[in-house]
Design an enzyme around this catalytic site. Structure first.
Site: not given
Ligand SMILES: [Zn+2]
Length: 374
Positions: A142, A179, A181, A267
């Site tokens: 991120h 991931d 996200h 995740d």
């Molecule tokens: Zn994540």
């Protein structure tokens, strides 16, 4: 077939201090101080199972070294690097979004996470190992050039790529991010770069809420080299396997990179407190098997995994060992006891509403093939 698999882990990764946030949010007012979801638990317990399973002695330990300031500055602004350094010296701070706290050693551990990913990639390019897994913390996918976000201080994977490109060791790279996200950092950093293919499979609209759509495809010279697969919440093994087969496979084979780097977040696990997906450890095993096949076809098997998220302290170790078994070709005695709970869930299978999204991203992968072969 067994392969020589490199492995990075350093105890300092577990000492990265994320304070007293209550899971996601800062404590204070009516929010009682607790622990951050991004705690050492899932990673340290994975490192523990790697040792107890007997895998550790069969992997090639790669020492983690800190990335240099010059390494960081190829990707990040000096303002961002100095903010992390000065806050760290002052005892701790936040990487940039108010949700990414770090303690007194944050700057050093952040450099060690980027440097660990770099060391793993270097070993694969050197040929001292066939592939590698960098179990690093804090995560990186991120982080953007001018700020950290979402628990990430520095962009571990791009820092590694840019160091190797600066040495002339690397030209074309494919990043595959599973991931839960969105991999917003790599998307932003390589938005107009035609030599880095970025593919992210993630939960639609999770984090960041404003990025990760299929329509975001890169621009300028990099147009067509950014592919998003925003799967609906609830997606499981079948949807992820299909996304790898129908999107990552054709795109990466057409792109013909020198190296594949995987942003490896666990995740999407059915037990994750932040994601709403339902991937099993067998699902992650299947993702890794497919990625290794793609790497064999595209770049002589050169593939490096850099650890990202994954916040189920009890399930992540079994997901991680499954991936390491695939990378190394070694079978351990470890069986995932959580399969009892989710192994037969109907969410494992691919559904029509998941296929809709994958169809749209698969069209981009086909288009990429046409761009490259023109
Ligand atoms: Zn994540």
């Amino acid at each position: 077939m067994t392969r020589k698999t490199g492995y990075v882990w350093h105890e300092k990764y577990a000492w990265h201090d994320t304070g007293t946030h209550a899971g996601l949010v800062p404590s204070g007012g009516y929010v009682q101080p607790y622990r951050n979801f991004e705690s050492p638990d899932s990673k340290a317990r994975l490192a523990g199972l790697v040792e107890v399973s007997g895998l550790l002695e069969q992997l090639v330990r790669i020492p983690a070294v800190e990335a240099s300031d010059a390494d960081l500055l190829r990707v990040h602004t000096s303002g961002h690097v100095e903010r992390i350094r000065s806050q760290s010296l002052a005892g701790g701070g936040d990487a940039g979004d108010g949700f990414s706290p770090f303690g007194a050693s944050g700057f050093e551990v952040g450099k060690l996470a980027a440097g660990g990913t770099l060391a793993a990639a270097r070993a694969v390019l050197d040929g001292t190992v066939d592939n590698a897994y960098a179990l690093v913390r804090p995560p990186g996918h991120h982080a953007e050039p001018d700020q950290g976000r979402g628990y990430c201080l520095f962009a571990n994977v791009p820092v590694a790529i840019e160091a190797l490109r600066a040495e002339g060791r690397l030209s074309r790279v494919a990043i595959f991010d599973y991931d839960v996200h969105h991999g917003n950092g790599a998307q932003k950093i390589y938005w107009d770069d035609p030599d880095v293919l970025t593919i992210s499979v993630h939960q639609d609209g999770l984090f960041p809420v404003d990025t990760g759509q299929v329509s975001e495809q890169g621009a300028g010279a990099g147009a067509g080299t950014n592919i998003n697969v925003p799967l609906p919440a609830g997606s499981g093994d079948g949807a992820y396997w299909s996304a790898v087969e129908r999107v990552a496979g054709p795109a990466i084979r057409a792109f013909a990179p020198d190296l594949i780097i995987v942003s490896s977040g666990f995740d999407p696990s059915a037990f994750d407190p932040l994601g709403r997906m339902s991937v099993t450890s067998n699902g992650f095993r299947g993702i890794a098997e497919r990625l290794l096949d793609i790497a064999d076809d595209a770049c002589d098997g050169r593939i490096v995994f850099s650890h990202e998220g994954g916040y189920s302290a009890v399930h992540v170790p079994f997901c991680g060992v499954a991936v390491l078994e695939v990378l190394s070709g070694i079978t351990t005695d470890v069986e995932d006891p959580f399969q009892i709970s989710i192994g037969a869930s109907p969410t494992r299978t691919l559904t029509a509403w998941q296929t809709d999204v994958i169809d749209r991203s698969a069209a981009l992968a086909r288009a990429l093939g046409m761009i490259v072969t023109e």
